[in-house]
Design a protein around this motif. Structure first.
Motif, PDB file in Angstrom:
ATOM      1  N   PRO A  22      37.502  46.664  45.730  1.00  0.00           N
ATOM      2  CA  PRO A  22      36.706  46.026  44.378  1.00  0.00           C
ATOM      3  C   PRO A  22      37.570  45.681  43.576  1.00  0.00           C
ATOM      4  O   PRO A  22      38.351  44.604  42.759  1.00  0.00           O
ATOM      5  CB  PRO A  22      36.053  46.911  44.084  1.00  0.00           C
ATOM      6  CG  PRO A  22      35.092  47.721  45.186  1.00  0.00           C
ATOM      7  CD  PRO A  22      36.607  47.376  46.242  1.00  0.00           C
ATOM      8  N   ALA A  23      38.597  46.861  43.443  1.00  0.00           N
ATOM      9  CA  ALA A  23      39.522  46.637  42.422  1.00  0.00           C
ATOM     10  C   ALA A  23      40.492  45.382  43.018  1.00  0.00           C
ATOM     11  O   ALA A  23      41.542  44.880  42.023  1.00  0.00           O
ATOM     12  CB  ALA A  23      40.188  47.847  42.397  1.00  0.00           C
ATOM     13  N   TRP A  24      41.342  45.642  44.195  1.00  0.00           N
ATOM     14  CA  TRP A  24      41.898  44.211  45.392  1.00  0.00           C
ATOM     15  C   TRP A  24      41.463  42.852  44.960  1.00  0.00           C
ATOM     16  O   TRP A  24      41.782  41.872  43.868  1.00  0.00           O
ATOM     17  CB  TRP A  24      41.999  44.739  45.857  1.00  0.00           C
ATOM     18  CG  TRP A  24      43.599  45.701  46.756  1.00  0.00           C
ATOM     19  CD1 TRP A  24      42.573  46.893  47.299  1.00  0.00           C
ATOM     20  CD2 TRP A  24      44.696  45.242  45.874  1.00  0.00           C
ATOM     21  NE1 TRP A  24      44.674  47.710  47.789  1.00  0.00           N
ATOM     22  CE2 TRP A  24      45.174  46.349  47.071  1.00  0.00           C
ATOM     23  CE3 TRP A  24      44.759  43.901  45.344  1.00  0.00           C
ATOM     24  CZ2 TRP A  24      46.601  46.723  46.882  1.00  0.00           C
ATOM     25  CZ3 TRP A  24      46.706  44.426  45.700  1.00  0.00           C
ATOM     26  CH2 TRP A  24      47.489  45.678  45.915  1.00  0.00           C
ATOM     27  N   LEU A  25      40.395  43.038  45.230  1.00  0.00           N
ATOM     28  CA  LEU A  25      39.248  42.033  44.439  1.00  0.00           C
ATOM     29  C   LEU A  25      39.772  41.057  43.665  1.00  0.00           C
ATOM     30  O   LEU A  25      39.498  39.912  43.177  1.00  0.00           O
ATOM     31  CB  LEU A  25      38.138  42.129  45.118  1.00  0.00           C
ATOM     32  CG  LEU A  25      37.718  41.949  46.743  1.00  0.00           C
ATOM     33  CD1 LEU A  25      36.427  42.246  46.851  1.00  0.00           C
ATOM     34  CD2 LEU A  25      38.220  40.735  47.431  1.00  0.00           C
ATOM     35  N   VAL A  31      44.771  36.579  40.033  1.00  0.00           N
ATOM     36  CA  VAL A  31      46.146  36.076  40.262  1.00  0.00           C
ATOM     37  C   VAL A  31      45.969  34.436  39.936  1.00  0.00           C
ATOM     38  O   VAL A  31      46.634  33.864  39.404  1.00  0.00           O
ATOM     39  CB  VAL A  31      46.881  36.708  41.052  1.00  0.00           C
ATOM     40  CG1 VAL A  31      48.090  35.936  41.531  1.00  0.00           C
ATOM     41  CG2 VAL A  31      46.940  37.901  40.575  1.00  0.00           C
ATOM     42  N   THR A  32      44.551  34.389  41.018  1.00  0.00           N
ATOM     43  CA  THR A  32      44.067  33.723  41.363  1.00  0.00           C
ATOM     44  C   THR A  32      43.356  32.429  40.444  1.00  0.00           C
ATOM     45  O   THR A  32      44.578  30.688  40.599  1.00  0.00           O
ATOM     46  CB  THR A  32      43.430  32.976  42.559  1.00  0.00           C
ATOM     47  OG1 THR A  32      43.277  34.559  43.299  1.00  0.00           O
ATOM     48  CG2 THR A  32      42.861  32.098  43.350  1.00  0.00           C
TER      49      THR A  32
END
Length: 232
Positions: A22-25, A31-32
């Motif tokens: 979840p943190a990566w998402l 960023v996106t």
């Protein structure tokens, strides 16, 4: 016999801290969206201006912002993105309207400058001597590359030759948009209302201006000199 005891030192390695899925998402989304928002802000900031008025040197109104925006809305409402393209965006069944208008407008303006004849066409241009053709093209480029938009007043001033050339474009498109063209996949009676035809042509003309006039303090146009195909 007593059992000896041994003190065994056990080294426990700490696991390196890692992002959970979840943190990566969340990080990727941040960023996106940051990139998207930044790009959107840059596009908005650098978008070509839509003049409040397009005027002659004598301040006679040729077109208004309402004409241009109404033409854009009408063009899109009639499925324009499926019949031709603007700035290269859309279907390739019909012409790129920006390139086509710029080509016609440039030729008509060249005719006005050469012999006061806005019906000047590509054959007339190619019939000139190499020296005369080069000299005429330089004059036409000066007409279109010079940015006469006044940001303080919101007015765009066209030269007398550009105005006569633009009138020729309006005459051509009055026929083209109403009668259509089987060669260019333009349906007959695509437009029948003369006001709509004029407004749509005004929208195309604005895209042609933005594709040819240099940005302020830059050696290229609002569209980075795209499309390249023109009489300029």
């Amino acid at each position: 016999m007593a059992n000896p005891t041994f003190d065994i030192a056990v080294t426990v390695r700490e696991r390196p801290w890692q992002f959970s899925l979840p943190a990566w998402l969340v990080l990727i989304c941040l960023v996106t969206f940051t990139v998207l928002i930044s790009a959107g802000a840059a596009i908005y900031k650098n978008a070509p201006p839509i003049p409040a008025t397009v005027v002659s040197p004598q301040q006679e109104i040729i077109l208004t912002q309402d004409n241009i925006q109404s033409g854009q809305e009408t063009y899109l409402a009639r499925g324009g993105q499926h019949i031709g393209s603007v700035w290269g965006h859309g279907s390739y069944l019909a012409p790129d309207w920006t390139a086509d208008v710029l080509h016609r407008w440039g030729l008509a303006t060249a005719g006005v400058l050469y012999n006061s004849d806005p019906s000047f066409d590509q054959n007339d241009l190619e019939a000139l001597s190499e020296v005369d053709r080069a000299a005429l093209q330089v004059k036409v480029k000066r007409e279109f590359k010079t940015n006469r938009y006044n940001a303080d007043t919101g007015s765009l001033t066209l030269t007398p030759a550009q105005i006569q050339g633009l009138q020729q474009v309006f005459d051509d498109y009055r026929t083209l948009l109403s009668q259509g063209s089987s060669i260019h996949s333009i349906p007959s009676n695509w437009f029948t209302d003369q006001t709509e035809i004029r407004d749509v042509t005004a929208f195309f003309a604005w895209t042609a201006w933005a594709a040819s006039a240099n940005r302020p303090n830059a050696p290229f146009s609002y569209t980075a000199n795209f499309p390249p195909r023109s009489a300029l």
